[in-house]
Design a protein around this motif. Structure first.
Motif, mmCIF file in Angstrom:
data_model
loop_
_atom_site.group_PDB
_atom_site.id
_atom_site.type_symbol
_atom_site.label_atom_id
_atom_site.label_comp_id
_atom_site.label_asym_id
_atom_site.label_seq_id
_atom_site.Cartn_x
_atom_site.Cartn_y
_atom_site.Cartn_z
ATOM 1 N N ILE A 298 -20.226 -63.054 59.186
ATOM 2 C CA ILE A 298 -20.672 -62.058 57.997
ATOM 3 C C ILE A 298 -19.818 -60.905 58.427
ATOM 4 N N TYR A 321 -14.471 -67.729 51.449
ATOM 5 C CA TYR A 321 -15.694 -66.921 51.532
ATOM 6 C C TYR A 321 -16.604 -67.033 50.216
ATOM 7 N N GLN A 322 -17.667 -66.606 50.647
ATOM 8 C CA GLN A 322 -18.648 -66.055 49.754
ATOM 9 C C GLN A 322 -19.040 -64.586 49.655
ATOM 10 N N GLU A 323 -19.841 -64.205 48.736
ATOM 11 C CA GLU A 323 -20.231 -62.532 48.624
ATOM 12 C C GLU A 323 -21.404 -62.542 48.075
ATOM 13 N N PHE A 340 -22.446 -71.128 51.677
ATOM 14 C CA PHE A 340 -22.033 -70.336 52.958
ATOM 15 C C PHE A 340 -22.919 -71.139 54.041
ATOM 16 N N LEU A 349 -18.743 -64.853 54.863
ATOM 17 C CA LEU A 349 -19.806 -64.018 54.014
ATOM 18 C C LEU A 349 -19.689 -62.569 53.854
#
Length: 443
Positions: A298, A321-323, A340, A349
């Motif tokens: 993270i 990645y994710q957000e 994620f 993330l």
């Protein structure tokens, strides 16, 4: 109703519809239970308001009003002290260059808060049960069963251009006439950025100097500010020291399971792993069959609107990645969290404050804090997303701190509100204790 249970009770601390609903449900129920990890979000009045809708006996409105007047009086005194300061020390230069005196938070505001909290504890006595991840069972062992998390503070040196922007922003704030007595520098800064009546200078500090720490282009200074065209260029055309540090940490950990954390030598500008012998993870003992997946990480940033730059860096490096932040809707947030958690190719993330409450992310075990959090409680909330029950790995916490800047300063005073929470809960009100309990420092 028989029992009314409210989770995240701090959301009902103000005069809002949540609190109105709680008042009505309390009246209609035989018993009310409030759950919260952060009972003090803004000040002692939060606790008073929660106690009122819980109908706890012992609240004397005149007494609470007296404590509030004393706290307001202390704030006025500090404001007058700032306005009448005889020294030529400028607050703007202090926040930009990270200078702070030893007694920065030993002020009348702190004492007024302490006195009020002590009175509130008497009201809650006999009605409050405190359980934390540090609580122990009847055998004296932590009830969580978790190994201590490990912290690594990476003190990085900004480039000369990045430091020059910090100086220019400091000069701009100095021109606004923000001057204080040399002995009251830290006190006045705390009053500016942490009081309920936050002044313009505090907002300007947070939004200009803090954002520029990520990159000079976010400063909006002529000659430095990003243009719309810059957002289309590759990251390597406008790199950032702090983002480069994040990339180094990601490069070290991605594709591995529980690697020892990195430390940074500010003299040689070289990253190296901490002493492997001091690292409490033994693959042969803790993951003998290799069943645990690779680490998930993270990355915390305070300003989601600035994320385009670090996302550009990720995309250039091929990092999936994710957000999750306040700019995405609920459906997008759920989809991002699912990807994620379940996608072995997505191990990073990007997270802002919106993701710190109510999320169980024990499947991740590394947190990189790029922007210092506002308080000790928020800091613990963030770490608690991963350092919680069912976590099978050692949790590593990185703090990317720009040497000689407000990063260092905020890292020292940003836990003031944590002392309020500590005093209310009855634990030792020490900044060091509230910040390091349960840790093992690695740098």
């Amino acid at each position: 109703y028989g029992i009314f249970v409210l989770d995240e009770a701090h959301y009902a601390r103000n005069l809002n519809k949540q609190r109105a609903g709680c008042v009505e449900l309390t009246v209609r129920s035989r018993m009310s239970i409030a759950l919260t990890a952060t009972p003090v979000m803004t000040g002692p009045m939060d606790l008073v308001n929660i106690a009122k809708w819980l109908e706890l006996p012992g609240i004397v409105n005149s007494e609470m009003a007296r404590f509030k007047r004393e706290l307001d009086r202390a704030r006025r005194k500090e404001r007058e002290k700032r306005q009448k300061g005889k020294g030529d020390v400028r607050l703007a230069r202090v926040v930009a260059l990270g200078q702070v005196s030893k007694d920065a938070i030993e002020d009348k505001i702190k004492q007024a808060n302490h006195d009020w909290i002590a009175a509130i504890r008497v009201i809650y006595k006999g009605y409050m049960m405190r359980r934390t991840i540090y609580s122990k069972d009847n055998r004296g062992k932590p009830i969580s069963g978790l190994a201590p998390w490990v912290e690594s503070s990476l003190l990085v040196n900004l480039t000369e251009e990045e430091m020059e922007v910090q100086r220019e922003l400091a000069a701009q704030l100095a021109q606004e006439g923000v001057s204080v007595d040399s002995k009251g520098v830290g006190v006045s800064l705390f009053t500016l950025i942490c009081s309920r009546n936050t002044l313009w200078e505090g907002r300007a500090f947070y939004l200009s100097i803090r954002q520029a720490l990520l990159h000079p282009g976010f400063s909006k200074l002529s000659g430095y500010a990003f243009t719309p065209e810059d957002e289309l260029k590759p990251y390597t055309d406008h790199p950032s020291t702090k983002i480069d540090a994040v990339l180094s940490v990601l490069e070290w950990h991605l594709g591995h399971c529980c690697r020892p954390p990195l430390e940074y030598n500010t003299d040689s500008h070289v990253y190296s792993q901490v002493d492997a012998e001091s690292w409490p993870w033994d693959p042969k003992r803790d993951n003998p069959d290799g069943a645990l997946p690779n680490d998930k990480i993270i990355v915390y940033l305070a300003f989601p609107s600035l994320n385009w730059l670090i996302k550009s860096a990720f995309e250039q490096r091929g990092i999936h990645y994710q957000e999750i932040n306040g700019l995405v809707n609920t459906a997008q947030r759920s989809a991002a969290l699912l990807d994620f958690r379940t996608n072995p190719e997505c191990n990073v993330l990007l997270l802002s404050g919106v993701g710190m409450c109510g999320l169980n992310m024990a499947f991740a075990n590394i947190v990189i804090i790029v922007d210092n959090l506002w308080s000790a409680q928020e800091d613990q909330q963030l770490i608690g997303r991963v350092w919680r029950y069912s976590q099978p790995k050692i949790v590593a916490i990185y703090r990317i701190i720009a040497r000689g800047t407000s990063d260092v300063f905020l890292n020292n005073i940003g836990f003031q509100k944590g002392t309020l929470h500590s005093e209310f809960s009855g634990i030792e009100p020490s900044l060091r204790t509230s910040h390091t309990q349960g840790q093992k420092s690695s740098g």
